[in-house]
Design an enzyme around this catalytic site. Structure first.
Site, mmCIF file in Angstrom:
data_model
loop_
_atom_site.group_PDB
_atom_site.id
_atom_site.type_symbol
_atom_site.label_atom_id
_atom_site.label_comp_id
_atom_site.label_asym_id
_atom_site.label_seq_id
_atom_site.Cartn_x
_atom_site.Cartn_y
_atom_site.Cartn_z
ATOM 1 C CB THR A 291 -0.822 46.225 27.097
ATOM 2 O OG1 THR A 291 0.546 46.578 27.251
ATOM 3 C CG2 THR A 291 -0.969 45.277 25.937
ATOM 4 C CD GLU B 34 5.955 38.213 22.898
ATOM 5 O OE1 GLU B 34 6.601 38.446 23.931
ATOM 6 O OE2 GLU B 34 5.716 39.075 22.039
HETATM 7 P P1 ADP Z 1 6.700 45.933 24.009
HETATM 8 O O1 ADP Z 1 5.624 46.952 24.058
HETATM 9 O O2 ADP Z 1 8.068 46.480 23.817
HETATM 10 O O3 ADP Z 1 6.422 44.828 23.010
HETATM 11 P P2 ADP Z 1 6.207 43.976 25.750
HETATM 12 O O4 ADP Z 1 4.802 43.840 25.348
HETATM 13 O O5 ADP Z 1 7.246 43.174 25.095
HETATM 14 O O6 ADP Z 1 6.671 45.398 25.465
HETATM 15 O O7 ADP Z 1 6.155 43.569 27.233
HETATM 16 C C1 ADP Z 1 6.723 44.071 28.329
HETATM 17 C C2 ADP Z 1 6.099 43.299 29.527
HETATM 18 O O8 ADP Z 1 6.733 42.022 29.682
HETATM 19 C C3 ADP Z 1 6.284 44.054 30.805
HETATM 20 O O9 ADP Z 1 5.116 43.904 31.557
HETATM 21 C C4 ADP Z 1 7.429 43.317 31.489
HETATM 22 O O10 ADP Z 1 7.353 43.381 32.900
HETATM 23 C C5 ADP Z 1 7.248 41.869 31.023
HETATM 24 N N1 ADP Z 1 8.533 41.131 30.980
HETATM 25 C C6 ADP Z 1 8.858 40.012 31.650
HETATM 26 N N2 ADP Z 1 10.104 39.597 31.339
HETATM 27 C C7 ADP Z 1 10.609 40.476 30.463
HETATM 28 C C8 ADP Z 1 11.844 40.580 29.782
HETATM 29 N N3 ADP Z 1 12.836 39.718 29.964
HETATM 30 N N4 ADP Z 1 12.005 41.606 28.924
HETATM 31 C C9 ADP Z 1 11.007 42.501 28.741
HETATM 32 N N5 ADP Z 1 9.815 42.461 29.346
HETATM 33 C C10 ADP Z 1 9.610 41.447 30.223
#
Ligand code: ADP
Length: 307
Positions: free
Chosen positions: A182, A129
């Site tokens: 974000t 995270e």
């Molecule tokens: P959400 O809004 O669904 O919570 P996230 O905050 O989880 O989205 O984050 C997505 C970010 O994490 C993107 O910048 C993405 O490039 C990065 N990232 C790296 N590895 C992964 C992965 N395996 N799955 C999803 N996002 C990833």
């Protein structure tokens, strides 16, 4: 001994209304799949990534980073290969990164015969995270690992409290296909609140947790209120107020922003209500002309599981 497992990694809703940064819940009908293999070669390799355009380098993928955190704490001599089948869109606000980081460490722990506790796994996954958002938050990874609702009562020391979910509680989530950066959703937040706002918010957090423990759906509904973050963040989500008021009219107990958006969630009692809420949410975005994905899901009380 098994050297490979296939798992389902659930999507999660974090920042549940009054529970900003502390309350999350795991979903059942939407999530990624992963295959994790124990190999003799040291380190972590992402060997397949299907469904989303994301980096495959170990250090740039949250699954790799979380996995490396586990490996560093383990006495395992070899390494792991990871295949990721993404169904959750990155940046949707339903824990796309958390699904991958928790899936990696949960599967590795299984393949090593469970040397680590769930709280240890939360800590490793939080490193993923940190890569995704710059902040090692636990409110998506905790429900993915524990299942059901979780409260992150404290970060230092990390104290995760699993909370039972009433049997008929369903979530409806709509993901309008717009980009909310974000950085924007963080930068517009105020860092100071008044005592009056605090009193309302912790009253609702207590009410929500009590409602979940006692299956008191009305209390859950009355408590799903956020006086602090939602009024500000909702500005970034077109149609939010219509989605919310129509969802409540369709029978939802409450409705709010999922994670840092743009997804919007609602809770309802029973699958029929959840479907009606989904219909009402779709209508709003049809009228505005924004494409969307909708998910109706029972609360996933198990969390990550083998498939
Ligand atoms: P959400 O809004 O669904 O919570 P996230 O905050 O989880 O989205 O984050 C997505 C970010 O994490 C993107 O910048 C993405 O490039 C990065 N990232 C790296 N590895 C992964 C992965 N395996 N799955 C999803 N996002 C990833």
């Amino acid at each position: 001994m098994t050297d490979q497992i296939k798992i389902f990694c659930p999507a999660t809703i974090a920042n549940i209304s009054c529970g900003f940064d502390v309350l999350g819940v795991a979903l059942d009908s939407v999530g990624d799949e992963m295959v994790v293999r124990k190999v003799s070669e040291k380190g972590i390799r992402i060997t397949k990534l299907i469904g989303q355009d994301l980096p495959m380098e170990t250090e740039k993928n949250v699954a790799g980073v979380a996995g490396l955190a586990l490996l560093a704490a383990s006495d395992h001599d070899g390494g792991f290969e990871i295949e990721i089948y993404k169904k959750i869109k990155a940046g949707s606000g339903i824990g796309s990164s958390a699904a991958s980081s928790t899936g990696a460490v949960w599967a590795m722990n299984e393949l090593l015969d469970r040397p680590f506790s769930k709280v240890d796994l939360v800590k490793f996954a939080m490193e993923g995270e940190r890569l995704a958002s710059g902040v090692a938050h636990a409110d998506n990874v905790a429900p993915a690992l524990f299942g059901g609702f979780t409260l992150v009562r404290s970060y230092d020391p990390l104290d995760v409290i699993p909370i039972p979910s009433p049997s008929e509680l369903y979530a409806t989530v709509i993901h309008p296909q717009i980009e909310v950066k974000t950085s924007d959703s963080r930068s517009i937040l105020r860092t100071k609140i008044t005592l009056a706002q605090g009193i309302k918010q912790w009253g609702n957090v207590g009410g929500l947790v009590a409602g979940l423990f006692t299956s008191d759906y009305d209390l859950i509904g009355r408590s799903l209120v956020d006086h602090i973050v939602e009024p500000i963040r909702s500005i970034l989500i077109p149609g939010f107020h219509d989605v919310k008021s129509d969802a409540i009219k369709a029978g939802a107990l409450g409705c709010g922003i999922s994670g840092s958006g743009p997804s919007i969630f609602a809770f309802g009692k029973g699958v029929d209500t959840a479907q009606k809420v989904a219909q009402s949410m779709k209508e709003v975005y049809k009228n505005i002309g924004i494409a969307y994905d909708v998910h109706v899901s029972k609360v996933n009380i198990e969390g990550i599981r083998r498939i």
